[in-house]
Write an enzyme that holds these catalytic residues in place. Structure first.
Site, PDB file in Angstrom:
ATOM      1  N   LYS A   1       2.313   2.533  -0.874  1.00  0.00           N
ATOM      2  CA  LYS A   1       1.480   1.592  -1.587  1.00  0.00           C
ATOM      3  C   LYS A   1       1.384   1.963  -3.063  1.00  0.00           C
ATOM      4  O   LYS A   1       0.907   1.193  -3.876  1.00  0.00           O
ATOM      5  CB  LYS A   1       0.056   1.605  -0.992  1.00  0.00           C
ATOM      6  CG  LYS A   1      -0.008   1.352   0.493  1.00  0.00           C
ATOM      7  CD  LYS A   1      -1.475   1.598   0.975  1.00  0.00           C
ATOM      8  CE  LYS A   1      -1.518   1.623   2.487  1.00  0.00           C
ATOM      9  NZ  LYS A   1      -2.795   2.131   2.988  1.00  0.00           N
ATOM     10  N   GLY A   2       1.801   3.165  -3.388  1.00  0.00           N
ATOM     11  CA  GLY A   2       1.544   3.721  -4.720  1.00  0.00           C
ATOM     12  C   GLY A   2       2.144   2.943  -5.876  1.00  0.00           C
ATOM     13  O   GLY A   2       1.631   2.982  -6.994  1.00  0.00           O
TER      14      GLY A   2
ATOM     15  N   GLU B   1       9.301   3.279  -7.750  1.00  0.00           N
ATOM     16  CA  GLU B   1       8.500   4.334  -7.111  1.00  0.00           C
ATOM     17  C   GLU B   1       7.327   4.709  -8.000  1.00  0.00           C
ATOM     18  O   GLU B   1       7.410   4.604  -9.223  1.00  0.00           O
ATOM     19  CB  GLU B   1       9.370   5.589  -6.932  1.00  0.00           C
ATOM     20  CG  GLU B   1       9.790   5.891  -5.522  1.00  0.00           C
ATOM     21  CD  GLU B   1       8.691   6.459  -4.630  1.00  0.00           C
ATOM     22  OE1 GLU B   1       7.500   6.124  -4.821  1.00  0.00           O
ATOM     23  OE2 GLU B   1       9.035   7.211  -3.728  1.00  0.00           O
ATOM     24  N   ASP B   2       6.262   5.203  -7.387  1.00  0.00           N
ATOM     25  CA  ASP B   2       5.128   5.672  -8.174  1.00  0.00           C
ATOM     26  C   ASP B   2       5.406   7.036  -8.798  1.00  0.00           C
ATOM     27  O   ASP B   2       5.292   7.220  -9.998  1.00  0.00           O
ATOM     28  CB  ASP B   2       3.848   5.712  -7.315  1.00  0.00           C
ATOM     29  CG  ASP B   2       4.019   6.489  -6.003  1.00  0.00           C
ATOM     30  OD1 ASP B   2       5.134   6.967  -5.715  1.00  0.00           O
ATOM     31  OD2 ASP B   2       3.029   6.605  -5.261  1.00  0.00           O
TER      32      ASP B   2
ATOM     33  N   ASP C   1       7.937  13.841  -6.770  1.00  0.00           N
ATOM     34  CA  ASP C   1       7.328  15.172  -6.749  1.00  0.00           C
ATOM     35  C   ASP C   1       8.426  16.159  -6.325  1.00  0.00           C
ATOM     36  O   ASP C   1       9.244  16.560  -7.149  1.00  0.00           O
ATOM     37  CB  ASP C   1       6.151  15.091  -5.770  1.00  0.00           C
ATOM     38  CG  ASP C   1       5.295  16.329  -5.730  1.00  0.00           C
ATOM     39  OD1 ASP C   1       5.150  16.983  -6.758  1.00  0.00           O
ATOM     40  OD2 ASP C   1       4.760  16.651  -4.652  1.00  0.00           O
TER      41      ASP C   1
ATOM     42  N   PHE D   1      -1.890  17.424  -9.203  1.00  0.00           N
ATOM     43  CA  PHE D   1      -2.015  16.279  -8.304  1.00  0.00           C
ATOM     44  C   PHE D   1      -2.790  15.192  -9.033  1.00  0.00           C
ATOM     45  O   PHE D   1      -3.893  15.421  -9.509  1.00  0.00           O
ATOM     46  CB  PHE D   1      -2.706  16.653  -6.996  1.00  0.00           C
ATOM     47  CG  PHE D   1      -2.568  15.585  -5.951  1.00  0.00           C
ATOM     48  CD1 PHE D   1      -1.453  15.539  -5.122  1.00  0.00           C
ATOM     49  CD2 PHE D   1      -3.529  14.587  -5.824  1.00  0.00           C
ATOM     50  CE1 PHE D   1      -1.303  14.533  -4.185  1.00  0.00           C
ATOM     51  CE2 PHE D   1      -3.388  13.564  -4.890  1.00  0.00           C
ATOM     52  CZ  PHE D   1      -2.268  13.547  -4.065  1.00  0.00           C
TER      53      PHE D   1
ATOM     54  N   ASP E   1      -3.122   7.601  -4.938  1.00  0.00           N
ATOM     55  CA  ASP E   1      -4.356   7.860  -4.201  1.00  0.00           C
ATOM     56  C   ASP E   1      -4.545   9.324  -3.840  1.00  0.00           C
ATOM     57  O   ASP E   1      -3.612  10.123  -3.876  1.00  0.00           O
ATOM     58  CB  ASP E   1      -4.342   7.068  -2.895  1.00  0.00           C
ATOM     59  CG  ASP E   1      -3.410   7.694  -1.859  1.00  0.00           C
ATOM     60  OD1 ASP E   1      -2.228   7.932  -2.202  1.00  0.00           O
ATOM     61  OD2 ASP E   1      -3.855   7.980  -0.734  1.00  0.00           O
TER      62      ASP E   1
ATOM     63  N   ARG F   1      -6.979   4.487  -6.179  1.00  0.00           N
ATOM     64  CA  ARG F   1      -5.823   3.689  -6.626  1.00  0.00           C
ATOM     65  C   ARG F   1      -6.230   2.722  -7.730  1.00  0.00           C
ATOM     66  O   ARG F   1      -5.419   2.330  -8.560  1.00  0.00           O
ATOM     67  CB  ARG F   1      -5.251   2.871  -5.457  1.00  0.00           C
ATOM     68  CG  ARG F   1      -4.647   3.691  -4.336  1.00  0.00           C
ATOM     69  CD  ARG F   1      -3.885   2.766  -3.380  1.00  0.00           C
ATOM     70  NE  ARG F   1      -3.620   3.400  -2.094  1.00  0.00           N
ATOM     71  CZ  ARG F   1      -2.586   4.185  -1.832  1.00  0.00           C
ATOM     72  NH1 ARG F   1      -1.705   4.452  -2.763  1.00  0.00           N
ATOM     73  NH2 ARG F   1      -2.397   4.719  -0.630  1.00  0.00           N
TER      74      ARG F   1
HETATM   75  P1  IMP Z   1       7.951  13.872  -2.689  1.00  0.00           P
HETATM   76  O1  IMP Z   1       8.686  13.561  -1.433  1.00  0.00           O
HETATM   77  O2  IMP Z   1       7.423  15.298  -2.685  1.00  0.00           O
HETATM   78  O3  IMP Z   1       8.704  13.570  -3.948  1.00  0.00           O
HETATM   79  O4  IMP Z   1       6.617  13.022  -2.654  1.00  0.00           O
HETATM   80  C1  IMP Z   1       6.603  11.697  -3.014  1.00  0.00           C
HETATM   81  C2  IMP Z   1       5.365  10.997  -2.550  1.00  0.00           C
HETATM   82  O5  IMP Z   1       4.232  11.878  -2.426  1.00  0.00           O
HETATM   83  C3  IMP Z   1       4.978   9.992  -3.613  1.00  0.00           C
HETATM   84  O6  IMP Z   1       5.637   8.757  -3.410  1.00  0.00           O
HETATM   85  C4  IMP Z   1       3.479   9.920  -3.456  1.00  0.00           C
HETATM   86  O7  IMP Z   1       3.144   8.991  -2.462  1.00  0.00           O
HETATM   87  C5  IMP Z   1       3.075  11.310  -2.998  1.00  0.00           C
HETATM   88  N1  IMP Z   1       2.654  12.140  -4.152  1.00  0.00           N
HETATM   89  C6  IMP Z   1       3.329  13.143  -4.719  1.00  0.00           C
HETATM   90  N2  IMP Z   1       2.634  13.683  -5.745  1.00  0.00           N
HETATM   91  C7  IMP Z   1       1.491  12.957  -5.828  1.00  0.00           C
HETATM   92  C8  IMP Z   1       0.353  13.012  -6.716  1.00  0.00           C
HETATM   93  O8  IMP Z   1       0.250  13.829  -7.656  1.00  0.00           O
HETATM   94  N3  IMP Z   1      -0.613  12.091  -6.482  1.00  0.00           N
HETATM   95  C9  IMP Z   1      -0.549  11.168  -5.492  1.00  0.00           C
HETATM   96  N4  IMP Z   1       0.490  11.089  -4.652  1.00  0.00           N
HETATM   97  C10 IMP Z   1       1.502  11.971  -4.813  1.00  0.00           C
END
Ligand code: IMP
Length: 180
Positions: free
Chosen positions: A44-45, A100-101, A104, A153, A160, A166
């Site tokens: 949803k991000g 994508e939001d 990470d 974070f 969220d 959000r």
């Molecule tokens: P990744 O697989 O570690 O790259 O994580 C990606 C997903 O984790 C993102 O699409 C977000 O939904 C969530 N995420 C990662 N970091 C954050 C943050 O700082 N705040 C909120 N959601 C996050």
């Protein structure tokens, strides 16, 4: 909104606006002649980012959505991804831009890109609003990035913590005392 969980603001609303203007111009220029581009919003991000970006794209475009869940703890992804909602569209021979939001570790996006690439799109690129390069576990750089942020974070503008925050119009750090 007054809430002790909301920490330092990393990206103000007007900075978001300005950068999304620039991204819209860049993307519209890059995709000219390759229309209609299919924007794939990751729920949803990416909710607000997608809708703001799409309104700035001066090229024919369509939109579809995917929802994925990454197994892992609340703030750490595992790389094992479950598709909760798949695309309605068939993307074979389409020009696809994943919106994508935040990237990470990159594990979620790596899975998503592999999954979508296997469907034979004409092109596949990624536009991420935020990226945390210090956290990356896989070699993967989105073609378009809004802002690089430090290893914190963050919440707001679609992002969220336990489904809240959000609706903040900016991106802020979640106070560590609020993390569980
Ligand atoms: P990744 O697989 O570690 O790259 O994580 C990606 C997903 O984790 C993102 O699409 C977000 O939904 C969530 N995420 C990662 N970091 C954050 C943050 O700082 N705040 C909120 N959601 C996050």
């Amino acid at each position: 909104m007054r809430d002790p969980a909301i920490g330092e603001i990393l990206v103000q609303a007007d900075e978001l606006n300005h950068r999304i203007d620039q991204l819209g111009t860049e993307i519209a220029r890059d995709y000219a002649g390759r229309e209609p581009v299919l924007l794939v919003g990751v729920l949803k991000g990416a909710l607000f980012f997608l809708s703001d970006l799409m309104r700035r794209l001066d090229v024919p475009c369509e939109v579809d959505f995917m929802a994925v869940a990454s197994y892992g703890s609340a703030t750490q992804s595992s790389g094992v991804v479950r598709i909760l909602k798949d695309l309605d569209a068939v993307i074979e021979d389409r020009h696809v831009l994943v919106v994508e939001d935040i990237v990470d570790s990159g594990l979620t996006l790596q899975y998503l890109v592999r999954n979508l690439r296997a469907r034979g799109p004409a092109s596949l690129e990624v536009c991420a609003l935020l990226t945390k390069p210090a956290r990356r576990q896989v070699e993967l750089e989105p073609r378009y990035v809004g802002f690089e942020i430090p290893d914190r974070f963050v919440i707001g503008y679609g992002l969220d913590h336990q489904e809240r925050y959000r609706n903040l119009p900016y991106v802020a750090v979640l106070q560590s005392s609020a993390r569980t």
